[in-house]
Design a protein around this motif. Structure first.
Motif, PDB file in Angstrom:
ATOM      1  N   GLY A  71      62.923  45.505  33.701  1.00 10.81           N
ATOM      2  CA  GLY A  71      62.090  46.695  33.706  1.00 10.81           C
ATOM      3  C   GLY A  71      62.335  47.593  35.111  1.00 10.81           C
ATOM      4  N   TYR A  72      62.427  47.094  36.137  1.00  9.81           N
ATOM      5  CA  TYR A  72      62.781  47.880  37.357  1.00  9.81           C
ATOM      6  C   TYR A  72      64.277  48.190  37.336  1.00  9.81           C
ATOM      7  N   ARG A  73      65.192  47.445  36.915  1.00 10.59           N
ATOM      8  CA  ARG A  73      66.465  47.775  36.805  1.00 10.59           C
ATOM      9  C   ARG A  73      66.857  48.834  35.721  1.00 10.59           C
ATOM     10  N   GLN A  74      66.018  49.071  34.812  1.00  9.96           N
ATOM     11  CA  GLN A  74      66.409  50.239  33.817  1.00  9.96           C
ATOM     12  C   GLN A  74      65.732  51.578  34.183  1.00  9.96           C
ATOM     13  N   LEU A  75      64.913  51.528  35.248  1.00 12.66           N
ATOM     14  CA  LEU A  75      64.481  52.846  35.788  1.00 12.66           C
ATOM     15  C   LEU A  75      65.551  53.668  36.291  1.00 12.66           C
ATOM     16  N   THR A  76      65.345  55.084  36.383  1.00  9.81           N
ATOM     17  CA  THR A  76      66.450  56.089  36.969  1.00  9.81           C
ATOM     18  C   THR A  76      66.390  55.753  38.273  1.00  9.81           C
TER      19      THR A  76
END
Length: 258
Positions: A71-76
């Motif tokens: 979820g964190y890695r998918q953030l901009t």
């Protein structure tokens, strides 16, 4: 914040509402606490330590588990910066707890994979936290490779008595498990220059039938902590603390471990 409580101490920090992240907020204190909302939409947390208590507050911060890191890695980049600014700078958080996925780091005997267990999932987030003042990093073992574990009857550490059948380390794998944890701490430092301050044998070791996790009763916990301490010391990591037991709740289970 570092403090040895002596007398009446209070700490208040505003919390901005409406910020959602994959990080789990965590705090450690001695005494009582209260939360309230102000007219400006800000909240506050008040921590009070009564006279005579001697609990050191080394850090207030947040935790990130391995299962939710995607979820964190998918953030901009902009969203990641907002999270970092709010958690580490805005709240003065200085502590970060991450899960150490033992099965990813030591998938088979004699094999380690730091990329899968730290570099790929955590490095960017940890560097962002350290750059904003985080100086307490705790890693907590979670998960265990198949070759290290088996099921057997052990004494029950929870309420009640007798024995329970649980997933525990194979006796011949106790040192290998400790070496994996200590090796992880050592490799993170030598590869990335990031110092881990403390390591825990197992997330929620008192939870029975916890899918994919190890169960520790009092005897297994003592053996595990002693073995982990030796594995850390053998690598020159005498300054790294051992956390244990990291139980699921702050209740009377701790007394049974003692």
């Amino acid at each position: 914040m570092r403090s040895g409580f002596d007398g009446l101490v209070s700490w208040t920090k505003p919390i901005r509402r409406g910020v959602a992240t994959g990080l789990c907020v965590a705090a450690v204190w001695s005494g009582s606490s209260a939360a309230q909302a102000g007219e400006d939409g800000m909240g506050s947390v008040l921590v009070t330590a009564a006279a005579g208590e001697r609990q050191s507050l080394l850090g207030v911060g947040a935790g990130q588990n391995f299962n939710a890191i995607d979820g964190y890695r998918q953030l901009t980049d902009a969203q990641k910066k907002q999270i970092e600014d709010v958690f580490w700078t805005g709240l003065d958080f200085n502590a970060l707890r991450i899960w150490l996925p033992v099965g990813e780091y030591a998938p088979s005997p004699g094999v380690t994979d730091l990329d899968a267990a730290f570099t790929d999932p955590y490095l960017e987030m940890v560097r962002g936290a350290v750059a904003r003042g985080v100086d307490q990093i705790v890693v907590t073992a979670a998960g265990v490779p198949e070759y290290m574990k088996h099921q057997r009857q052990v004494d029950n550490v929870n309420r009640g008595s007798g024995t329970v059948t649980q997933t525990v380390l194979r006796p011949e794998q106790v040192r290998a498990h400790a070496d994996a944890l200590a090796g992880y701490v050592h490799d993170v430092w030598t590869t990335h220059g990031i110092e881990i301050d403390a390591v825990s044998l197992q997330n929620e070791p008192d939870v029975p039938n916890h899918p994919g996790e190890l169960y520790y009763n009092a005897a297994l916990m003592v053996e595990g902590i002693k073995t982990l301490r030796a594995a850390l010391d053998d690598r020159g990591l005498t300054h790294v603390k051992v956390v244990g037991p990291e139980s699921s709740s702050a209740d009377d289970t701790a007394a049974r471990y003692l």
